[in-house]
Design an enzyme around this catalytic site. Structure first.
Site, PDB file in Angstrom:
ATOM      1  N   ARG A 190      50.664  63.764  19.593  1.00 43.71           N
ATOM      2  CA  ARG A 190      49.902  63.588  20.954  1.00 43.71           C
ATOM      3  C   ARG A 190      48.817  64.274  21.052  1.00 43.71           C
ATOM      4  O   ARG A 190      48.853  65.457  20.842  1.00 43.71           O
ATOM      5  CB  ARG A 190      51.129  63.685  22.184  1.00 43.71           C
ATOM      6  N   ASP A 191      47.646  63.731  21.481  1.00 49.08           N
ATOM      7  CA  ASP A 191      46.606  64.687  21.787  1.00 49.08           C
ATOM      8  C   ASP A 191      46.600  65.493  22.879  1.00 49.08           C
ATOM      9  O   ASP A 191      47.177  65.160  23.882  1.00 49.08           O
ATOM     10  CB  ASP A 191      45.389  63.359  22.366  1.00 49.08           C
ATOM     11  N   ILE A 192      46.219  66.506  22.945  1.00 54.86           N
ATOM     12  CA  ILE A 192      46.160  67.743  23.766  1.00 54.86           C
ATOM     13  C   ILE A 192      45.799  67.654  25.075  1.00 54.86           C
ATOM     14  O   ILE A 192      46.085  68.044  26.171  1.00 54.86           O
ATOM     15  CB  ILE A 192      45.862  69.031  22.986  1.00 54.86           C
TER      16      ILE A 192
ATOM     17  N   ASN B   6      35.900  58.279  15.723  1.00 57.09           N
ATOM     18  CA  ASN B   6      34.508  58.656  16.009  1.00 57.09           C
ATOM     19  C   ASN B   6      33.771  59.389  14.506  1.00 57.09           C
ATOM     20  O   ASN B   6      34.722  60.306  14.004  1.00 57.09           O
ATOM     21  CB  ASN B   6      34.426  59.992  16.869  1.00 57.09           C
TER      22      ASN B   6
ATOM     23  N   GLU C 268      34.682  65.521  17.306  1.00 57.17           N
ATOM     24  CA  GLU C 268      34.657  67.088  17.702  1.00 57.17           C
ATOM     25  C   GLU C 268      35.478  67.761  16.591  1.00 57.17           C
ATOM     26  O   GLU C 268      35.069  68.905  16.386  1.00 57.17           O
ATOM     27  CB  GLU C 268      35.542  67.123  18.807  1.00 57.17           C
ATOM     28  N   VAL C 269      36.483  67.214  16.009  1.00 62.57           N
ATOM     29  CA  VAL C 269      37.265  67.626  14.969  1.00 62.57           C
ATOM     30  C   VAL C 269      36.895  67.144  13.647  1.00 62.57           C
ATOM     31  O   VAL C 269      37.253  65.749  13.342  1.00 62.57           O
ATOM     32  CB  VAL C 269      38.758  67.726  15.282  1.00 62.57           C
TER      33      VAL C 269
ATOM     34  N   HIS D 143      40.439  61.023  12.308  1.00 61.13           N
ATOM     35  CA  HIS D 143      41.550  61.026  13.029  1.00 61.13           C
ATOM     36  C   HIS D 143      41.336  59.523  13.739  1.00 61.13           C
ATOM     37  O   HIS D 143      40.385  59.198  14.323  1.00 61.13           O
ATOM     38  CB  HIS D 143      41.929  61.979  14.081  1.00 61.13           C
TER      39      HIS D 143
ATOM     40  N   HIS E 209      42.463  57.763  17.181  1.00 60.38           N
ATOM     41  CA  HIS E 209      42.895  57.767  18.444  1.00 60.38           C
ATOM     42  C   HIS E 209      43.737  56.286  18.597  1.00 60.38           C
ATOM     43  O   HIS E 209      43.158  55.396  18.530  1.00 60.38           O
ATOM     44  CB  HIS E 209      41.840  57.943  19.667  1.00 60.38           C
TER      45      HIS E 209
HETATM   46  P1  AMP Z   1      37.269  63.578  18.476  1.00 58.73           P
HETATM   47  O1  AMP Z   1      36.218  63.870  19.753  1.00 58.73           O
HETATM   48  O2  AMP Z   1      37.144  61.987  18.061  1.00 58.73           O
HETATM   49  O3  AMP Z   1      37.035  64.407  17.390  1.00 58.73           O
HETATM   50  O4  AMP Z   1      38.453  63.867  19.072  1.00 58.73           O
HETATM   51  C1  AMP Z   1      39.460  64.964  19.006  1.00 58.73           C
HETATM   52  C2  AMP Z   1      40.587  65.062  19.865  1.00 58.73           C
HETATM   53  O5  AMP Z   1      41.341  66.090  19.055  1.00 58.73           O
HETATM   54  C3  AMP Z   1      40.294  65.295  20.987  1.00 58.73           C
HETATM   55  O6  AMP Z   1      40.981  64.188  21.737  1.00 58.73           O
HETATM   56  C4  AMP Z   1      41.242  66.355  21.538  1.00 58.73           C
HETATM   57  O7  AMP Z   1      41.843  66.338  22.740  1.00 58.73           O
HETATM   58  C5  AMP Z   1      41.955  66.481  20.371  1.00 58.73           C
HETATM   59  N1  AMP Z   1      42.736  68.039  20.114  1.00 58.73           N
HETATM   60  C6  AMP Z   1      41.950  68.915  19.578  1.00 58.73           C
HETATM   61  N2  AMP Z   1      42.736  70.054  19.477  1.00 58.73           N
HETATM   62  C7  AMP Z   1      44.075  69.335  19.445  1.00 58.73           C
HETATM   63  C8  AMP Z   1      45.376  70.128  19.171  1.00 58.73           C
HETATM   64  N3  AMP Z   1      45.442  71.429  18.914  1.00 58.73           N
HETATM   65  N4  AMP Z   1      46.387  69.137  19.520  1.00 58.73           N
HETATM   66  C9  AMP Z   1      46.095  67.813  19.838  1.00 58.73           C
HETATM   67  N5  AMP Z   1      45.108  67.407  19.976  1.00 58.73           N
HETATM   68  C10 AMP Z   1      43.962  68.122  19.795  1.00 58.73           C
END
Ligand code: AMP
Length: 116
Positions: free
Chosen positions: A30-32, A88, A96-97, A101, A103
């Site tokens: 689950r997204d944080i 993304n 961002e990560v 991934h 969503h």
């Molecule tokens: P993106 O902008 O597509 O890279 O999305 C990155 C997603 O990772 C965001 O929706 C964050 O809320 C989620 N996220 C970041 N760190 C964590 C974590 N430790 N556990 C769960 N979700 C995370």
């Protein structure tokens, strides 16, 4: 070698996360910061930084991401009403990560735009 992100630690269970599915190819948690009643991230266990880095050898994991999305959508009870799958890529995509991934978002009408 690509640099690991926090998602590699989640895969290895080194940091807490609400993991809802894991197998040999993918992990889902689950997204944080959920943007919908159901907001799950589905990731390959292999570190692939961006969609630009996906190789032919990754096709099995990419396909698994979709079959797991379908299964989780059913389990979340959102399959019939509908949901959205988003990936993304890089800065303009809002990534961002840097561990790819998918969503999975649902549980309410999502409107024409999300994560914008
Ligand atoms: P993106 O902008 O597509 O890279 O999305 C990155 C997603 O990772 C965001 O929706 C964050 O809320 C989620 N996220 C970041 N760190 C964590 C974590 N430790 N556990 C769960 N979700 C995370």
């Amino acid at each position: 070698m690509a640099e690991e992100t926090i998602f590699s630690k989640i895969i290895r269970k080194e940091i807490p996360a609400d993991v809802v599915y894991q197998d040999d190819l993918v992990t889902a948690f689950r997204d944080i910061n959920p943007r919908a009643p159901s907001h799950i991230l589905i990731i390959p266990n292999k570190l692939i930084p961006t969609v630009n880095d996906i190789e032919v050898e990754d096709e099995a994991a990419m396909g698994r991401m979709f079959t797991v999305a379908r299964k989780l959508a059913a389990e979340e009870g959102i399959a019939e009403d509908g949901y959205r799958l988003i990936m993304n890529c890089n800065v303009h995509g809002g990534q961002e990560v840097y561990h790819i991934h998918m969503h999975l978002l649902g549980g309410r009408p999502l409107g024409p735009l999300l994560l914008g």
